[in-house]
Design a protein around this motif. Structure first.
Motif, PDB file in Angstrom:
ATOM      1  N   ARG A 135      44.386  37.854  52.455  1.00  0.00           N
ATOM      2  CA  ARG A 135      44.772  37.811  53.854  1.00  0.00           C
ATOM      3  C   ARG A 135      43.805  36.904  54.614  1.00  0.00           C
ATOM      4  O   ARG A 135      42.612  36.862  54.314  1.00  0.00           O
ATOM      5  N   GLY A 136      44.315  36.179  55.589  1.00  0.00           N
ATOM      6  CA  GLY A 136      43.478  35.276  56.358  1.00  0.00           C
ATOM      7  C   GLY A 136      42.269  35.973  56.945  1.00  0.00           C
ATOM      8  O   GLY A 136      42.385  37.033  57.556  1.00  0.00           O
ATOM      9  N   GLY A 137      41.092  35.402  56.732  1.00  0.00           N
ATOM     10  CA  GLY A 137      39.861  35.973  57.242  1.00  0.00           C
ATOM     11  C   GLY A 137      39.272  37.076  56.389  1.00  0.00           C
ATOM     12  O   GLY A 137      38.227  37.640  56.733  1.00  0.00           O
ATOM     13  N   SER A 138      39.908  37.398  55.258  1.00  0.00           N
ATOM     14  CA  SER A 138      39.431  38.486  54.395  1.00  0.00           C
ATOM     15  C   SER A 138      39.079  37.957  53.014  1.00  0.00           C
ATOM     16  O   SER A 138      39.707  37.032  52.512  1.00  0.00           O
ATOM     17  N   THR A 139      38.061  38.549  52.408  1.00  0.00           N
ATOM     18  CA  THR A 139      37.764  38.304  50.995  1.00  0.00           C
ATOM     19  C   THR A 139      38.064  39.542  50.168  1.00  0.00           C
ATOM     20  O   THR A 139      37.634  39.653  49.016  1.00  0.00           O
ATOM     21  N   CYS A 140      38.828  40.464  50.761  1.00  0.00           N
ATOM     22  CA  CYS A 140      39.123  41.737  50.107  1.00  0.00           C
ATOM     23  C   CYS A 140      40.617  41.959  49.934  1.00  0.00           C
ATOM     24  O   CYS A 140      41.078  42.264  48.833  1.00  0.00           O
ATOM     25  N   VAL A 141      41.381  41.827  51.001  1.00  0.00           N
ATOM     26  CA  VAL A 141      42.784  42.248  50.982  1.00  0.00           C
ATOM     27  C   VAL A 141      43.636  41.192  50.276  1.00  0.00           C
ATOM     28  O   VAL A 141      43.857  40.089  50.791  1.00  0.00           O
ATOM     29  N   VAL A 142      44.114  41.531  49.092  1.00  0.00           N
ATOM     30  CA  VAL A 142      44.915  40.625  48.278  1.00  0.00           C
ATOM     31  C   VAL A 142      46.352  40.633  48.788  1.00  0.00           C
ATOM     32  O   VAL A 142      46.951  41.706  48.977  1.00  0.00           O
ATOM     33  N   VAL A 143      46.918  39.441  49.001  1.00  0.00           N
ATOM     34  CA  VAL A 143      48.296  39.353  49.488  1.00  0.00           C
ATOM     35  C   VAL A 143      49.249  38.764  48.448  1.00  0.00           C
ATOM     36  O   VAL A 143      50.465  38.922  48.562  1.00  0.00           O
ATOM     37  N   SER A 144      48.718  38.109  47.429  1.00  0.00           N
ATOM     38  CA  SER A 144      49.575  37.630  46.348  1.00  0.00           C
ATOM     39  C   SER A 144      48.727  37.330  45.120  1.00  0.00           C
ATOM     40  O   SER A 144      47.525  37.055  45.229  1.00  0.00           O
ATOM     41  N   LEU A 145      49.363  37.398  43.963  1.00  0.00           N
ATOM     42  CA  LEU A 145      48.681  37.107  42.704  1.00  0.00           C
ATOM     43  C   LEU A 145      49.706  36.981  41.591  1.00  0.00           C
ATOM     44  O   LEU A 145      50.881  37.304  41.760  1.00  0.00           O
ATOM     45  N   THR A 146      49.218  36.522  40.456  1.00  0.00           N
ATOM     46  CA  THR A 146      49.983  36.551  39.210  1.00  0.00           C
ATOM     47  C   THR A 146      49.293  37.529  38.275  1.00  0.00           C
ATOM     48  O   THR A 146      48.077  37.463  38.087  1.00  0.00           O
ATOM     49  N   LEU A 147      50.070  38.447  37.703  1.00  0.00           N
ATOM     50  CA  LEU A 147      49.503  39.464  36.812  1.00  0.00           C
ATOM     51  C   LEU A 147      50.141  39.378  35.441  1.00  0.00           C
ATOM     52  O   LEU A 147      51.374  39.411  35.309  1.00  0.00           O
ATOM     53  N   HIS A 148      49.313  39.272  34.413  1.00  0.00           N
ATOM     54  CA  HIS A 148      49.781  39.434  33.037  1.00  0.00           C
ATOM     55  C   HIS A 148      49.713  40.934  32.737  1.00  0.00           C
ATOM     56  O   HIS A 148      48.653  41.484  32.478  1.00  0.00           O
ATOM     57  N   ASP A 149      50.869  41.574  32.815  1.00  0.00           N
ATOM     58  CA  ASP A 149      50.932  43.037  32.697  1.00  0.00           C
ATOM     59  C   ASP A 149      50.755  43.470  31.247  1.00  0.00           C
ATOM     60  O   ASP A 149      51.600  43.151  30.404  1.00  0.00           O
ATOM     61  N   PRO A 150      49.689  44.203  30.922  1.00  0.00           N
ATOM     62  CA  PRO A 150      49.500  44.602  29.532  1.00  0.00           C
ATOM     63  C   PRO A 150      50.558  45.576  29.031  1.00  0.00           C
ATOM     64  O   PRO A 150      50.884  45.566  27.843  1.00  0.00           O
ATOM     65  N   TYR A 151      51.103  46.398  29.912  1.00  0.00           N
ATOM     66  CA  TYR A 151      52.021  47.445  29.466  1.00  0.00           C
ATOM     67  C   TYR A 151      53.380  46.907  29.021  1.00  0.00           C
ATOM     68  O   TYR A 151      54.010  47.490  28.143  1.00  0.00           O
ATOM     69  N   THR A 152      53.835  45.817  29.633  1.00  0.00           N
ATOM     70  CA  THR A 152      55.118  45.234  29.249  1.00  0.00           C
ATOM     71  C   THR A 152      54.981  43.905  28.531  1.00  0.00           C
ATOM     72  O   THR A 152      55.936  43.435  27.909  1.00  0.00           O
ATOM     73  N   GLY A 153      53.805  43.260  28.625  1.00  0.00           N
ATOM     74  CA  GLY A 153      53.619  41.945  28.037  1.00  0.00           C
ATOM     75  C   GLY A 153      54.258  40.833  28.847  1.00  0.00           C
ATOM     76  O   GLY A 153      54.372  39.705  28.376  1.00  0.00           O
ATOM     77  N   ARG A 154      54.644  41.125  30.085  1.00  0.00           N
ATOM     78  CA  ARG A 154      55.318  40.142  30.925  1.00  0.00           C
ATOM     79  C   ARG A 154      54.396  39.672  32.043  1.00  0.00           C
ATOM     80  O   ARG A 154      53.363  40.267  32.299  1.00  0.00           O
ATOM     81  N   THR A 155      54.825  38.604  32.705  1.00  0.00           N
ATOM     82  CA  THR A 155      54.084  38.066  33.828  1.00  0.00           C
ATOM     83  C   THR A 155      54.787  38.441  35.126  1.00  0.00           C
ATOM     84  O   THR A 155      56.001  38.242  35.260  1.00  0.00           O
TER      85      THR A 155
END
Length: 231
Positions: free
Chosen positions: A107-127
């Motif tokens: 989020r703008g002005g933050s180094t904490c609040v994540v607003v988007s990402l890409t996750l390699h999900d271990p449980y399903t093996g999908r992105t």
């Protein structure tokens, strides 16, 4: 309960993504490194079985008195026992999103609040391409579920120790939301990740949390854990 999941039953989340930056749990004993990479070699599987054999067992107790807030509010930054990432100014959910996500945006002005990402999900093996606008698409799994913990002995712990296990990165993995929902509070005898290649790693992570917190699993869960690593 239903038998362990055997294949990709999670909702559509994108193409197969592999392990990404994920680290083997054997090389990540405090949970501060990302993901849950597969354990494949005979030597590593032997090490995994040796760890699982250290896990104590007992029968699952009653759920009487359990409530999520017995483990503190979700998600906190004030776990008292010195677990990694605590008291760093960022709540544990965002800490875990930062730990495991790629292409993380804040989020703008933050180094904490994540607003988007890409996750390699271990449980399903999908992105998974995740945005905060669709927050439940990624959920933070308690590898040893809090209700399970309560039934296995945490009902008699101090509130501080319960807050520790609820926020310890060793016990937390960002994963596909529907898959996490399907797990509920199941132990390994009743539920395993659909992605079969990381099931030994999952069993190791359960064992790491169990040993750290002196928290037993049921005999059937321990047997299932050993089987995932060739035991």
């Amino acid at each position: 309960m239903a038998p362990p999941a055997a294949g990709g039953t999670a909702g559509p989340v994108g193409p197969a993504g592999g392990d990404g930056r994920a680290v083997s749990p054997l090389d990540n004993p405090d949970g501060t490194k990302p993901g849950l990479a597969a354990i494949t070699s005979a030597g590593d599987k032997a090490e995994a079985r040796a760890l699982i054999k250290k896990v104590a067992t007992k029968g699952r107790g009653p759920k009487t008195g359990y409530a999520r807030d017995e483990f503190g509010y979700a998600w906190m930054d004030s776990a008292p026992g010195g677990v990694p990432f605590s008291h760093n100014g960022c709540d544990s959910r965002n800490d875990l999103l930062k730990r495991d996500g790629e292409d993380v945006r804040f989020r703008g002005g933050s180094t904490c609040v994540v607003v988007s990402l890409t996750l390699h999900d271990p449980y399903t093996g999908r992105t998974i391409a995740w945005t905060k606008a669709h927050a439940t698409k990624v959920q933070i799994d308690h590898v040893m579920p809090l209700s399970y913990d309560w039934q296995m002995g945490a009902a008699h712990w101090s509130k501080g120790k319960r807050e520790d296990i609820a926020n310890d990165p060793l016990n937390l993995i960002p994963v596909d939301g529907p898959t996490n929902g399907a797990k509920s509070d199941s132990g390994p005898a009743s539920w395993l990740p659909p992605n079969q290649r990381i099931r030994c790693s999952y069993a190791v992570r359960v064992a790491q949390v169990s040993v750290k917190y002196d928290l037993p699993v049921t005999p059937s869960d321990k047997e299932a854990m050993l089987r995932q690593c060739g035991g």
